[in-house]
Write a protein that holds these residues in place. Structure first.
Motif, PDB file in Angstrom:
ATOM      1  N   ARG A 101       0.826  -1.202   0.000  1.00 44.03           N
ATOM      2  CA  ARG A 101       0.000   0.000   0.000  1.00 44.03           C
ATOM      3  C   ARG A 101       0.864   1.257   0.000  1.00 44.03           C
ATOM      4  N   LYS A 102       0.496   2.219  -0.806  1.00 41.29           N
ATOM      5  CA  LYS A 102       1.231   3.475  -0.880  1.00 41.29           C
ATOM      6  C   LYS A 102       0.820   4.369   0.288  1.00 41.29           C
ATOM      7  N   HIS A 103       1.798   4.960   0.957  1.00 38.35           N
ATOM      8  CA  HIS A 103       1.493   5.842   2.087  1.00 38.35           C
ATOM      9  C   HIS A 103       1.706   7.290   1.698  1.00 38.35           C
ATOM     10  N   GLN A 104       1.149   8.190   2.521  1.00 38.74           N
ATOM     11  CA  GLN A 104       1.296   9.615   2.252  1.00 38.74           C
ATOM     12  C   GLN A 104       2.696  10.076   2.642  1.00 38.74           C
ATOM     13  N   LEU A 105       3.158  11.101   1.975  1.00 36.65           N
ATOM     14  CA  LEU A 105       4.473  11.667   2.215  1.00 36.65           C
ATOM     15  C   LEU A 105       4.488  12.392   3.555  1.00 36.65           C
ATOM     16  N   ASP A 106       5.468  12.081   4.398  1.00 35.99           N
ATOM     17  CA  ASP A 106       5.659  12.778   5.665  1.00 35.99           C
ATOM     18  C   ASP A 106       6.695  13.871   5.421  1.00 35.99           C
ATOM     19  N   LEU A 107       6.212  15.081   5.205  1.00 34.76           N
ATOM     20  CA  LEU A 107       7.074  16.189   4.803  1.00 34.76           C
ATOM     21  C   LEU A 107       8.099  16.536   5.882  1.00 34.76           C
ATOM     22  N   PHE A 108       7.681  16.522   7.145  1.00 32.67           N
ATOM     23  CA  PHE A 108       8.609  16.872   8.222  1.00 32.67           C
ATOM     24  C   PHE A 108       9.769  15.882   8.296  1.00 32.67           C
ATOM     25  N   SER A 109       9.474  14.608   8.198  1.00 32.22           N
ATOM     26  CA  SER A 109      10.534  13.595   8.262  1.00 32.22           C
ATOM     27  C   SER A 109      11.484  13.714   7.077  1.00 32.22           C
ATOM     28  N   LEU A 110      10.955  14.025   5.921  1.00 33.82           N
ATOM     29  CA  LEU A 110      11.784  14.206   4.739  1.00 33.82           C
ATOM     30  C   LEU A 110      12.729  15.397   4.914  1.00 33.82           C
ATOM     31  N   ILE A 111      12.204  16.512   5.408  1.00 31.89           N
ATOM     32  CA  ILE A 111      13.019  17.712   5.612  1.00 31.89           C
ATOM     33  C   ILE A 111      14.058  17.474   6.707  1.00 31.89           C
ATOM     34  N   ALA A 112      13.662  16.816   7.794  1.00 31.12           N
ATOM     35  CA  ALA A 112      14.601  16.547   8.881  1.00 31.12           C
ATOM     36  C   ALA A 112      15.725  15.619   8.413  1.00 31.12           C
ATOM     37  N   LEU A 125      18.036  17.597   6.192  1.00 34.41           N
ATOM     38  CA  LEU A 125      18.826  18.537   6.983  1.00 34.41           C
ATOM     39  C   LEU A 125      20.000  17.830   7.656  1.00 34.41           C
ATOM     40  N   PHE A 126      19.745  16.702   8.306  1.00 37.18           N
ATOM     41  CA  PHE A 126      20.824  15.997   8.993  1.00 37.18           C
ATOM     42  C   PHE A 126      21.843  15.432   8.010  1.00 37.18           C
ATOM     43  N   THR A 127      21.399  15.066   6.827  1.00 35.26           N
ATOM     44  CA  THR A 127      22.326  14.609   5.800  1.00 35.26           C
ATOM     45  C   THR A 127      23.227  15.754   5.340  1.00 35.26           C
ATOM     46  N   VAL A 128      22.642  16.919   5.125  1.00 35.01           N
ATOM     47  CA  VAL A 128      23.428  18.090   4.706  1.00 35.01           C
ATOM     48  C   VAL A 128      24.416  18.496   5.792  1.00 35.01           C
ATOM     49  N   ILE A 129      23.972  18.493   7.051  1.00 32.58           N
ATOM     50  CA  ILE A 129      24.871  18.860   8.148  1.00 32.58           C
ATOM     51  C   ILE A 129      26.045  17.890   8.218  1.00 32.58           C
ATOM     52  N   SER A 130      25.758  16.605   8.091  1.00 33.11           N
ATOM     53  CA  SER A 130      26.848  15.625   8.155  1.00 33.11           C
ATOM     54  C   SER A 130      27.807  15.787   6.980  1.00 33.11           C
ATOM     55  N   LEU A 131      27.279  16.097   5.802  1.00 36.83           N
ATOM     56  CA  LEU A 131      28.152  16.317   4.649  1.00 36.83           C
ATOM     57  C   LEU A 131      29.016  17.565   4.822  1.00 36.83           C
ATOM     58  N   LEU A 156      14.128  22.979  10.948  1.00 35.78           N
ATOM     59  CA  LEU A 156      13.195  22.024  11.556  1.00 35.78           C
ATOM     60  C   LEU A 156      11.854  22.690  11.887  1.00 35.78           C
ATOM     61  N   GLY A 157      11.887  23.922  12.335  1.00 35.82           N
ATOM     62  CA  GLY A 157      10.645  24.647  12.600  1.00 35.82           C
ATOM     63  C   GLY A 157       9.846  24.891  11.333  1.00 35.82           C
ATOM     64  N   ALA A 158      10.536  25.279  10.279  1.00 34.89           N
ATOM     65  CA  ALA A 158       9.851  25.496   8.997  1.00 34.89           C
ATOM     66  C   ALA A 158       9.308  24.177   8.448  1.00 34.89           C
ATOM     67  N   GLY A 159      10.052  23.102   8.638  1.00 32.92           N
ATOM     68  CA  GLY A 159       9.583  21.787   8.199  1.00 32.92           C
ATOM     69  C   GLY A 159       8.361  21.342   8.975  1.00 32.92           C
ATOM     70  N   GLY A 160       8.357  21.588  10.282  1.00 32.34           N
ATOM     71  CA  GLY A 160       7.190  21.261  11.098  1.00 32.34           C
ATOM     72  C   GLY A 160       5.976  22.065  10.686  1.00 32.34           C
ATOM     73  N   LEU A 161       6.185  23.341  10.421  1.00 34.60           N
ATOM     74  CA  LEU A 161       5.081  24.189   9.966  1.00 34.60           C
ATOM     75  C   LEU A 161       4.558  23.730   8.611  1.00 34.60           C
TER      76      LEU A 161
END
Length: 67
Positions: free
Chosen positions: A2-13, A16-22, A47-52
């Motif tokens: 089953r296809k699930h809906q996109l979790d925008l906050f998790s994607l942005i977070a 972000l952590f990938t970019v910081i580590s890079l 993270l705040g903008a992603g949550g919003l």
């Protein structure tokens, strides 16, 4: 599966952590240092903008499903 809906906050977070580590990896490879006084507030802002954005998307999906 089953296809699930996109979790925008998790994607942005995750992005972000990938970019910081890079950034830290590239800085370490080039014998540079990263200023944590800039990284931490920018991380909180993103993270705040992603949550919003995630909340706005969730509200719009709920209103679309009810109609």
């Amino acid at each position: 599966m089953r296809k699930h809906q996109l979790d925008l906050f998790s994607l942005i977070a995750g992005a972000l952590f990938t970019v910081i580590s890079l950034v830290y990896l590239v800085a370490a490879l080039n014998d540079q240092s990263v200023n944590g006084r800039i990284v931490i507030p920018v991380a909180f802002i993103v993270l705040g903008a992603g949550g919003l954005a995630g909340a706005v998307v969730a509200v719009s999906r709920r209103s679309r499903d009810r109609s």
